[in-house]
Design an enzyme around this catalytic site. Structure first.
Site, mmCIF file in Angstrom:
data_model
loop_
_atom_site.group_PDB
_atom_site.id
_atom_site.type_symbol
_atom_site.label_atom_id
_atom_site.label_comp_id
_atom_site.label_asym_id
_atom_site.label_seq_id
_atom_site.Cartn_x
_atom_site.Cartn_y
_atom_site.Cartn_z
ATOM 1 N N HIS A 1 18.861 -4.320 2.777
ATOM 2 C CA HIS A 1 19.097 -4.563 4.292
ATOM 3 C C HIS A 1 19.214 -6.179 4.448
ATOM 4 O O HIS A 1 18.611 -6.896 4.023
ATOM 5 C CB HIS A 1 18.081 -3.935 4.965
ATOM 6 C CG HIS A 1 17.991 -2.457 4.571
ATOM 7 N ND1 HIS A 1 17.006 -2.000 3.866
ATOM 8 C CD2 HIS A 1 18.824 -1.440 5.307
ATOM 9 C CE1 HIS A 1 17.279 -0.704 3.955
ATOM 10 N NE2 HIS A 1 18.137 -0.262 4.842
ATOM 11 N N HIS B 1 12.319 -7.745 8.519
ATOM 12 C CA HIS B 1 13.134 -7.841 10.066
ATOM 13 C C HIS B 1 12.277 -8.034 10.977
ATOM 14 O O HIS B 1 13.157 -7.995 12.361
ATOM 15 C CB HIS B 1 13.307 -5.867 9.985
ATOM 16 C CG HIS B 1 14.096 -5.568 8.925
ATOM 17 N ND1 HIS B 1 15.442 -6.093 8.599
ATOM 18 C CD2 HIS B 1 14.164 -4.462 8.049
ATOM 19 C CE1 HIS B 1 15.958 -5.173 7.877
ATOM 20 N NE2 HIS B 1 15.203 -4.328 7.341
HETATM 21 ZN ZN LIG Z 1 15.328 -2.638 2.903
#
Ligand SMILES: [Zn+2]
Length: 309
Positions: free
Chosen positions: A164, A125
């Site tokens: 994700h 991320h």
């Molecule tokens: Zn994740």
């Protein structure tokens, strides 16, 4: 041939507290699972810190300085609601990125066939200039840049099977035509990126958003129809994996339904690509996975399969 685990005890000094999903107990659960007699064939190496030169191929110096300046002398500090810092966080982040770079060096030197980096904080991320989603530095993108600079290769593929979307990896790689980034992820879900129409500068981003309830059957179908063709077309000289295990059915942060056998199957397919394209060169790095027993069993299934080469 062999599989090597890259790790460092200082990764546990990134102290987010016992209640935080991304907590030190995660890495310990993985290390415990890989420390059993079954895994006696593994090699183990402690990771050196990444150099600033390695990190700054991806993150500008002003960003690295900013992260360093936010590290608290004691207690904890918050970059955002999810992303916490403790006194040991910077060193932990250096070791996490250093593990991936050193694993790549070991694979190119022929010291190991493939490698798994049991590290934290995770990285996918982290954007070029933004820490978020438990991530400070983008370990896998730093590894890709290191491989291209240090080992003279051009084409790298990053497969991200964390539940994700790796917005950070996409942010860093979208304009680098020689890096293919493939992500399967739940949508809608944090961080809200990863739409199909985000293609990158040269169709080098392949986002495969999937609904809640996605299981191993669906995974096999998108592998055959989309992931495998994209990987073979790219002809990577190195395969990097953002290995999150939060797509497991027991994970509390998402609603995918993967089981350990699905990670075995997926890992075998990825190793098949590496055997055909890049001399088996695979470096895998831990991203998410927040239910400790599911994380440990899934990481063990992944590493057990890496050992099959
Ligand atoms: Zn994740």
């Amino acid at each position: 041939m062999s599989t090597t685990i890259f790790w460092h005890p200082l990764c546990s000094d990134h102290n987010t507290g016992a209640e935080h999903p991304e907590r030190a107990a995660r890495m310990q659960a993985v290390l415990d699972a890989l420390g059993t007699d079954e895994f006696a064939a593994l090699n183990w190496r402690e990771a050196p810190p990444a150099s600033f030169e390695q990190i700054e191929r991806v993150h500008p110096p002003r960003y690295v300085d900013k992260v360093m300046s936010r590290i608290p002398a004691w207690g904890s500090a918050a970059i955002d609601g999810d992303t916490l810092l403790s006194p040991g966080s910077f060193e932990a982040a250096l070791r996490a990125a250093g593990a991936v770079c050193t694993a790549i060096d070991a694979v190119f030197a022929g010291e190991t066939t493939n490698a798994f980096c049991a590290i934290r904080p995770p990285g996918h991320h982290a954007e070029r200039e933004k820490a978020m989603g438990f991530c400070l530095f983008n370990n896998i993108a730093i590894g890709a840049a290191h491989a291209r600079k240090r080992h003279g290769i051009r084409r790298v593929a990053i497969v991200d099977f964390d539940v994700h979307h790796g917005n950070g990896t996409q942010n860093i790689c979208a304009e680098q035509a020689d890096i293919l980034y493939v992500s399967t992820h739940q949508a809608p879900l944090y961080p809200g990126t990863g739409h199909r129409d985000e293609h990158g500068v040269a169709n080098n981003i392949l986002n495969i958003p999937l609904g809640p309830g996605t299981d191993g059957v669906k995974l096999r179908s998108v592998w055959e129809q989309e992931i495998a063709p994209a990987l073979y077309a790219h002809e990577p000289e190195l395969l990097l994996l953002s290995a999150g295990f939060d797509a497991h059915r027991d994970d509390p942060l998402a609603e995918f339904m993967f089981e350990e056998d699905d990670y075995v199957w997926l890992t075998r397919q990825l190793l098949g690509v590496a055997a055909n394209c890049c001399g088996n060169r695979v470096v895998s790095a831990l991203e998410g996975g927040y239910e400790l027993s599911a994380l440990a069993a899934s990481a063990a299934a992944h590493v057990r399969t890496l050992l099959e080469v």
